[in-house]
Design a protein around this motif. Sequence first.
Motif, PDB file in Angstrom:
ATOM      1  N   LEU A 316       0.827  -1.199   0.000  1.00  0.00           N
ATOM      2  CA  LEU A 316       0.000   0.000   0.000  1.00  0.00           C
ATOM      3  C   LEU A 316       0.866   1.255   0.000  1.00  0.00           C
ATOM      4  CD1 LEU A 316      -2.877   1.215   0.358  1.00  0.00           C
ATOM      5  CD2 LEU A 316      -2.261   1.432   2.763  1.00  0.00           C
ATOM      6  N   ALA A 319       2.267   1.808  -3.274  1.00  0.00           N
ATOM      7  CA  ALA A 319       1.265   2.311  -4.201  1.00  0.00           C
ATOM      8  C   ALA A 319       0.988   3.788  -3.937  1.00  0.00           C
ATOM      9  CB  ALA A 319      -0.021   1.499  -4.071  1.00  0.00           C
ATOM     10  N   LEU A 320       1.074   4.183  -2.681  1.00  0.00           N
ATOM     11  CA  LEU A 320       0.833   5.582  -2.346  1.00  0.00           C
ATOM     12  C   LEU A 320       2.027   6.456  -2.710  1.00  0.00           C
ATOM     13  CD1 LEU A 320      -0.993   5.308   1.093  1.00  0.00           C
ATOM     14  CD2 LEU A 320      -1.975   5.766  -1.149  1.00  0.00           C
ATOM     15  N   GLY A 321       3.091   5.821  -3.177  1.00  0.00           N
ATOM     16  CA  GLY A 321       4.207   6.615  -3.677  1.00  0.00           C
ATOM     17  C   GLY A 321       5.360   6.756  -2.713  1.00  0.00           C
ATOM     18  N   SER A 415       7.523  -4.581  -6.893  1.00  0.00           N
ATOM     19  CA  SER A 415       6.471  -3.701  -6.387  1.00  0.00           C
ATOM     20  C   SER A 415       5.100  -4.294  -6.664  1.00  0.00           C
ATOM     21  CB  SER A 415       6.555  -2.339  -7.059  1.00  0.00           C
ATOM     22  OG  SER A 415       7.812  -1.782  -6.818  1.00  0.00           O
ATOM     23  N   SER A 416       4.930  -4.784  -7.903  1.00  0.00           N
ATOM     24  CA  SER A 416       3.606  -5.280  -8.276  1.00  0.00           C
ATOM     25  C   SER A 416       3.261  -6.517  -7.450  1.00  0.00           C
ATOM     26  CB  SER A 416       3.584  -5.626  -9.753  1.00  0.00           C
ATOM     27  OG  SER A 416       4.593  -6.565 -10.048  1.00  0.00           O
ATOM     28  N   LEU A 422      -2.268  -7.139  -1.666  1.00  0.00           N
ATOM     29  CA  LEU A 422      -3.432  -6.338  -1.317  1.00  0.00           C
ATOM     30  C   LEU A 422      -4.722  -7.008  -1.760  1.00  0.00           C
ATOM     31  CD1 LEU A 422      -2.152  -2.819  -2.336  1.00  0.00           C
ATOM     32  CD2 LEU A 422      -2.197  -3.846  -0.088  1.00  0.00           C
TER      33      LEU A 422
ATOM     34  N   THR B  55      -5.656  -6.289 -13.889  1.00  0.00           N
ATOM     35  CA  THR B  55      -4.790  -5.787 -12.819  1.00  0.00           C
ATOM     36  C   THR B  55      -3.397  -5.475 -13.361  1.00  0.00           C
ATOM     37  OG1 THR B  55      -6.014  -7.020 -11.150  1.00  0.00           O
ATOM     38  CG2 THR B  55      -3.795  -6.342 -10.572  1.00  0.00           C
ATOM     39  N   ASN B  59      -1.472  -1.944 -13.032  1.00  0.00           N
ATOM     40  CA  ASN B  59      -0.161  -1.828 -12.386  1.00  0.00           C
ATOM     41  C   ASN B  59       0.843  -1.116 -13.284  1.00  0.00           C
ATOM     42  OD1 ASN B  59      -0.797  -2.934  -9.947  1.00  0.00           O
ATOM     43  ND2 ASN B  59      -0.142  -5.015 -10.476  1.00  0.00           N
ATOM     44  N   LEU B  64       3.737   0.687 -11.115  1.00  0.00           N
ATOM     45  CA  LEU B  64       4.175  -0.322 -10.152  1.00  0.00           C
ATOM     46  C   LEU B  64       4.863  -1.470 -10.868  1.00  0.00           C
ATOM     47  CD1 LEU B  64       1.083  -0.490  -7.795  1.00  0.00           C
ATOM     48  CD2 LEU B  64       3.392   0.168  -7.122  1.00  0.00           C
ATOM     49  N   ASP B  65       4.695  -1.517 -12.150  1.00  0.00           N
ATOM     50  CA  ASP B  65       5.237  -2.603 -12.951  1.00  0.00           C
ATOM     51  C   ASP B  65       5.606  -2.007 -14.305  1.00  0.00           C
ATOM     52  OD1 ASP B  65       6.006  -5.161 -13.432  1.00  0.00           O
ATOM     53  OD2 ASP B  65       4.062  -6.063 -12.943  1.00  0.00           O
ATOM     54  N   ARG B  91       3.761   8.341  -8.651  1.00  0.00           N
ATOM     55  CA  ARG B  91       2.580   7.833  -7.939  1.00  0.00           C
ATOM     56  C   ARG B  91       2.164   8.782  -6.833  1.00  0.00           C
ATOM     57  NH1 ARG B  91       5.449   2.977  -8.331  1.00  0.00           N
ATOM     58  NH2 ARG B  91       6.218   3.049  -6.190  1.00  0.00           N
ATOM     59  N   ASN B  92       3.203   9.215  -6.100  1.00  0.00           N
ATOM     60  CA  ASN B  92       2.957  10.060  -4.946  1.00  0.00           C
ATOM     61  C   ASN B  92       2.205  11.331  -5.342  1.00  0.00           C
ATOM     62  OD1 ASN B  92       3.088  11.162  -2.439  1.00  0.00           O
ATOM     63  ND2 ASN B  92       5.317  11.279  -2.320  1.00  0.00           N
ATOM     64  N   PHE B  97      -4.635   5.155  -5.779  1.00  0.00           N
ATOM     65  CA  PHE B  97      -5.055   3.764  -5.959  1.00  0.00           C
ATOM     66  C   PHE B  97      -6.234   3.432  -5.055  1.00  0.00           C
ATOM     67  CE2 PHE B  97      -0.774   3.417  -7.593  1.00  0.00           C
ATOM     68  CZ  PHE B  97      -0.866   2.452  -8.587  1.00  0.00           C
ATOM     69  N   PHE B  99      -8.333  -0.193  -3.930  1.00  0.00           N
ATOM     70  CA  PHE B  99      -8.228  -1.637  -4.076  1.00  0.00           C
ATOM     71  C   PHE B  99      -9.521  -2.333  -3.693  1.00  0.00           C
ATOM     72  CE2 PHE B  99      -4.154   0.152  -2.916  1.00  0.00           C
ATOM     73  CZ  PHE B  99      -3.337  -0.289  -3.945  1.00  0.00           C
ATOM     74  N   GLN B 100      -9.634  -3.542  -4.172  1.00  0.00           N
ATOM     75  CA  GLN B 100     -10.801  -4.359  -3.852  1.00  0.00           C
ATOM     76  C   GLN B 100     -10.980  -4.523  -2.341  1.00  0.00           C
ATOM     77  OE1 GLN B 100     -10.712  -8.036  -5.982  1.00  0.00           O
ATOM     78  NE2 GLN B 100     -11.975  -9.117  -4.484  1.00  0.00           N
ATOM     79  N   THR B 101      -9.832  -4.728  -1.639  1.00  0.00           N
ATOM     80  CA  THR B 101      -9.928  -5.014  -0.209  1.00  0.00           C
ATOM     81  C   THR B 101      -9.667  -3.787   0.666  1.00  0.00           C
ATOM     82  OG1 THR B 101      -7.653  -5.750  -0.348  1.00  0.00           O
ATOM     83  CG2 THR B 101      -9.336  -7.455  -0.406  1.00  0.00           C
ATOM     84  N   ASN B 103      -7.781  -1.969   2.064  1.00  0.00           N
ATOM     85  CA  ASN B 103      -6.417  -1.762   2.537  1.00  0.00           C
ATOM     86  C   ASN B 103      -6.208  -0.490   3.322  1.00  0.00           C
ATOM     87  OD1 ASN B 103      -4.586  -4.002   1.717  1.00  0.00           O
ATOM     88  ND2 ASN B 103      -5.736  -3.636  -0.159  1.00  0.00           N
ATOM     89  N   ARG B 164      -8.714   8.679   0.601  1.00  0.00           N
ATOM     90  CA  ARG B 164      -7.258   8.609   0.618  1.00  0.00           C
ATOM     91  C   ARG B 164      -6.685   8.758  -0.795  1.00  0.00           C
ATOM     92  NH1 ARG B 164      -4.992   3.172   2.860  1.00  0.00           N
ATOM     93  NH2 ARG B 164      -5.942   2.460   0.917  1.00  0.00           N
ATOM     94  N   ASP B 176      -9.028  -0.912  -8.707  1.00  0.00           N
ATOM     95  CA  ASP B 176      -9.041  -2.322  -9.094  1.00  0.00           C
ATOM     96  C   ASP B 176     -10.193  -3.029  -8.397  1.00  0.00           C
ATOM     97  OD1 ASP B 176      -8.390  -4.703 -10.205  1.00  0.00           O
ATOM     98  OD2 ASP B 176      -6.395  -4.868  -9.281  1.00  0.00           O
TER      99      ASP B 176
END
Lengths: 424, 239
Positions: A316, A319-321, A415-416, A422, B55, B59, B64-65, B91-92, B97, B99-101, B103, B164, B176
């Motif tokens: 997380l 992902a938040l950077g 990272s992924s 998650l 997904t 990403n 992230l990928d 990203r920052n 992002f 997510f499904q769950t 988080n 967030r 996602d």
Amino acid sequence: MIRFLIKGLLRDRSRSLFPTLTVIAGTTLTVVMYSWIRGTEADIIRANANFNTGHVRVMTRAYTAEVDRMPNDLALLGADELTAELEQRLPNFDWVSRIRFGGLLDIPDASGETRAQAPVTGLGVQLLDERSIDREILNLDNALVRGRLPSAPGEIVVSDELYRRLELEPGDTATLISSTMYGSMATINFAVVGTVEFGVTALDRGAILADLEDVRLALDMEDAAGEILGFLTTGIYDEELTSRAADDFNDWIGSGGDEFEPVMGNLRQQSGLATTLDLAGAVSLALITIFVVVMSIVLWNAGLIGALRRYGEMGLRLALGEPKGHIYRTLILESVTIGLVGSVIGTAIGIACAWYLQEKGVNIEPFLKNASMMIFNVMRARVTTTSLFIGLVPGLLATILGTSISGLGIYRRQSSQLTKELEA
Amino acid sequence: MKEHTGANGQFIELTGVTKTYPMGEGHIVALDDVSLALQPGEFSGLVGPSGSGKTTLLNIVGSLDEPTSGRAVVLGEDVAQLDEKRAARLRNLHIGFIFQTFNLLPVYSVFENVEFPLLLLRQPAEQRRRAVADALERVGLGDRAASRPHQLSGGQCQRVAIARAIVKNPQIVLADEPTANLDAENSHKVIRIMQDLNRDLGTTFLFSTHDEKVVGYLRRTITLADGRVASDETGSAET
Ligand SMILES: Nc1ncnc2c1ncn2[C@@H]1O[C@H](COP(=O)(O)OP(=O)(O)OP(=O)(O)O)[C@@H](O)[C@H]1O
Ligand SMILES: [Mg+2]
């Protein structure tokens, strides 16, 4: 940011409480064990120095070879002159002369017949010589159990156990039967004026303590001494200083091969303690290493479980950077915090326990019934300045090591892949 | 880093993107020659069966990928060229992002969870406080700032996650399967909130979803099958 992380750390008990408790336990044990070993080591050295070998000891070459037999026929002659010489050459030592002797102590009844008898080990020390420090070395004022210490020629003190065994009364006369330096029989009467107990079983079984001059007279050992002991004026045994002093002295005497030449040796060389002392050093090192390794593994696993549990959080944050390096550093920071807090608390508890063991000690007398080793019946820990810091080594090292290893998982993972944690 | 469309290409532009994962002797193809462009302000969704590569695509867009081959440009940056630090910074600053769950971090309050991205941006406290309050207001949770995640329902948790994602006012929000763990009512609520944000703030949304309810809101639906774009339809949705 740091406040934010600390807040999280405090709220997540599994992340803070368990590792902190682990560190506290490990640090406490390390401090206590270390202080214990140091205390034991210091006590063994002290007992041997004070009652046996001094920091250094001078005897004749021949006497040295048979020291266990207390061969007074091989004693040093001209002891007073030699002492003066030693005082001049090695002024950082205090010197005392002693004579050890064996014999029979005979207690007569009113009609002069033997009422009781016991074999004794005698020690002639400079009890009445104002200049001698041997009263302090033997800690006689504290060792006194009944009566008083000798204050005039012809007076002795005996170990309290012997006193009870022989059913003595204060002021009783005791006859010592021994042999002179030249091999003829010696009998001399003493007045028993008090009893002592040194807390060293080997001595307390059956020792008598007489003034050196009385013993010289009784055993025909004019100006002789079985051994001359030197004690560093600092009061603390120092391997290097003593072995240098011994080398210097032995060089000065030279080696004519004469049996009656004086030879100096230090405590380590003479007491058979070399291995014991080496062992104490090795054991404390091994102990600390073991604690570092074991605690690292425990904390690593705690960290690993924590990190596994936290892969979601890490993903997380990525992902938040938040950069990976930053996440890793915050993990280390967390562990340093835990390591420091745990070490400080653990050290405090450890010092408290060690101090208690230093003041109270543990009585091991039952195990020493037949011991001939110079060891105090009460074993004590010793709190030193090192005790304060020794706990930080495993405490900090282990947490940082543990977290570094488990935290590396973050670097190894894509990272992924971390964000994948998650997904449910 | 404000206007990114142009020099290095589109707002978001994938050209011939292929992603494979090693698997035993051979490899799995997760994305197969995907080309696709998104404009600012879009409200689009990736649909398709499980394993179709949704997904994976999100990403890559989220840096992230990176693609195995082909080129992915996001806000003017070639994702494959970004080092770890610069990807994190992208990203920052610009990507949120969801997510499904959900988080959410369980040890932190709702307020602190939403505040976290702003801490990474080193915003001053007062600015953070206002932005968090505003974001929570937008998702209708202005009064739950002090709650912990375990005290909230699933729908509320997902709304905190939305707050967030948007608190730093990013250009892109990647979501996602945001409704997969929600019931119908909450799904609608959550998707409408995102629709409002898209309209009010112009934030670009890219979803992945199986959910027909979500599909109904999409203005553009990109269907993936076996890692390929099977169809790309615009204008199906209301609003
Ligand atoms: N790290 C990985 N290693 C190996 N294979 C992977 C990895 N990540 C994804 N895949 C594979 O790539 C393909 C696409 O996966 P992806 O997660 O993008 O699918 P998805 O469309 O999101 O599916 P779902 O709807 O179930 O979430 C799948 O076959 C998956 O098994
Ligand atoms: Mg998926």
